[in-house]
Motif scaffolding. Structure first.
Motif, short mmCIF file in Angstrom:
data_model
loop_
_atom_site.label_atom_id
_atom_site.label_comp_id
_atom_site.label_asym_id
_atom_site.label_seq_id
_atom_site.Cartn_x
_atom_site.Cartn_y
_atom_site.Cartn_z
N GLU A 50 26.42 54.22 37.99
CA GLU A 50 25.20 53.95 37.22
C GLU A 50 25.47 53.68 35.73
O GLU A 50 24.99 52.71 35.20
N PRO A 51 26.28 54.51 35.07
CA PRO A 51 26.50 54.29 33.63
C PRO A 51 27.08 52.92 33.27
O PRO A 51 26.70 52.33 32.27
N CYS A 52 28.03 52.40 34.09
CA CYS A 52 28.71 51.17 33.69
C CYS A 52 28.46 50.01 34.65
O CYS A 52 28.94 48.91 34.43
N ALA A 53 27.72 50.24 35.73
CA ALA A 53 27.37 49.21 36.71
C ALA A 53 28.58 48.68 37.48
O ALA A 53 28.52 47.60 38.06
N TYR A 54 29.66 49.43 37.48
CA TYR A 54 30.82 49.03 38.29
C TYR A 54 30.43 49.12 39.76
O TYR A 54 29.78 50.08 40.18
N HIS A 55 30.83 48.10 40.52
CA HIS A 55 30.48 48.07 41.94
C HIS A 55 31.71 47.77 42.78
O HIS A 55 32.54 46.95 42.40
N ILE A 56 31.82 48.46 43.89
CA ILE A 56 32.96 48.23 44.79
C ILE A 56 32.51 48.48 46.22
O ILE A 56 31.65 49.32 46.47
N GLU A 57 33.09 47.70 47.13
CA GLU A 57 32.86 47.94 48.56
C GLU A 57 34.10 48.62 49.11
O GLU A 57 35.22 48.19 48.84
N THR A 112 43.17 43.02 43.14
CA THR A 112 42.61 42.62 44.42
C THR A 112 41.66 43.73 44.89
O THR A 112 41.79 44.88 44.44
N PRO A 113 40.71 43.41 45.77
CA PRO A 113 39.81 44.45 46.29
C PRO A 113 40.57 45.63 46.90
O PRO A 113 40.16 46.78 46.74
N GLU A 114 41.70 45.34 47.55
CA GLU A 114 42.50 46.41 48.16
C GLU A 114 43.05 47.34 47.09
O GLU A 114 43.05 48.56 47.25
N GLN A 115 43.53 46.72 45.98
CA GLN A 115 44.08 47.53 44.88
C GLN A 115 42.98 48.39 44.24
O GLN A 115 43.20 49.53 43.88
N GLN A 116 41.79 47.79 44.09
CA GLN A 116 40.67 48.54 43.50
C GLN A 116 40.31 49.74 44.36
O GLN A 116 40.12 50.84 43.85
N THR A 117 40.24 49.50 45.68
CA THR A 117 39.91 50.58 46.60
C THR A 117 40.95 51.68 46.52
O THR A 117 40.62 52.86 46.44
N HIS A 118 42.23 51.27 46.48
CA HIS A 118 43.32 52.23 46.40
C HIS A 118 43.21 53.07 45.13
O HIS A 118 43.36 54.29 45.15
N TRP A 119 42.88 52.39 44.02
CA TRP A 119 42.78 53.07 42.74
C TRP A 119 41.64 54.10 42.76
O TRP A 119 41.79 55.25 42.34
N VAL A 120 40.50 53.66 43.28
CA VAL A 120 39.35 54.56 43.32
C VAL A 120 39.64 55.78 44.18
O VAL A 120 39.33 56.91 43.83
N LYS A 121 40.29 55.53 45.33
CA LYS A 121 40.53 56.62 46.27
C LYS A 121 41.62 57.57 45.80
O LYS A 121 41.55 58.77 46.06
N THR A 122 42.66 57.05 45.13
CA THR A 122 43.81 57.88 44.79
C THR A 122 43.98 58.11 43.30
O THR A 122 44.68 59.02 42.89
N MET A 160 35.98 50.95 61.09
CA MET A 160 35.26 51.79 60.12
C MET A 160 34.27 50.94 59.34
O MET A 160 34.56 49.78 59.06
N PRO A 161 33.14 51.49 58.99
CA PRO A 161 32.13 50.71 58.26
C PRO A 161 32.47 50.53 56.78
O PRO A 161 33.26 51.28 56.22
N THR A 162 31.86 49.52 56.20
CA THR A 162 32.01 49.25 54.77
C THR A 162 30.82 49.83 54.02
O THR A 162 29.68 49.65 54.44
N TYR A 163 31.08 50.51 52.94
CA TYR A 163 30.01 51.08 52.13
C TYR A 163 30.07 50.52 50.71
O TYR A 163 31.14 50.21 50.20
N ASP A 164 28.91 50.41 50.11
CA ASP A 164 28.82 49.99 48.71
C ASP A 164 28.80 51.24 47.84
O ASP A 164 28.09 52.19 48.13
N PHE A 165 29.58 51.17 46.76
CA PHE A 165 29.57 52.26 45.78
C PHE A 165 29.22 51.65 44.43
O PHE A 165 29.66 50.55 44.10
N GLU A 166 28.43 52.37 43.66
CA GLU A 166 28.08 51.87 42.35
C GLU A 166 28.06 53.01 41.34
O GLU A 166 27.67 54.12 41.65
#
Ligand SMILES: [Zn+2]
Length: 119
Positions: free
Chosen positions: A9-16, A103-113, A1-7
């Motif tokens: 705008e209000p707080c400049a938080y960035h995650i792949e 960790t990036p994995e935890q961040q992704t999990h948090w954003v998704k769930t 699966m491809p990696t996407y960048d998410f950002e």
């Protein structure tokens, strides 16, 4: 699966995030807690090819470079907050710190769930 960048705008938080191309294009920002985390297209989606040392090394280098920028952004954001601290801003900053320590994995999990990792 491809990696996407998410950002966000209000707080400049960035995650792949690694996700399907037809997955949602917006997620809840863990800092703002709004649907403000949007898919952005800095580069074409990148895919890590296993068994290709050069590619993986380049990927790691790219990630490290991004991390440096992100930490700089975080410091800048904190400096800005320090000039005018309201209760709400302090809470936001605490949340931001919690995210940075994940960790990036935890961040992704948090954003998704929306579930914080149990420490
Ligand atoms: Zn945000």
């Amino acid at each position: 699966m491809p990696t996407y960048d998410f950002e966000c705008e209000p707080c400049a938080y960035h995650i792949e995030m690694v996700q399907r191309h037809d997955a949602p294009q917006t997620h809840t920002c863990p800092i703002c807690e709004q649907e403000t985390l949007k898919k952005i297209y800095i580069n074409a989606p990148s895919i890590i090819i296993r068994g290709e040392p050069t590619t993986v090394a380049q990927q790691a280098e790219r990630n490290t470079a991004k991390m440096g920028n992100y930490e700089l952004e975080t410091k800048r954001a904190n400096d800005k907050l320090n000039t005018e601290l309201s209760k709400k801003q302090r809470e936001t900053r605490e949340r931001h710190r919690a995210i940075v320590s994940m960790t990036p994995e935890q961040q992704t999990h948090w954003v998704k769930t929306g579930e914080r990792p149990s420490v």
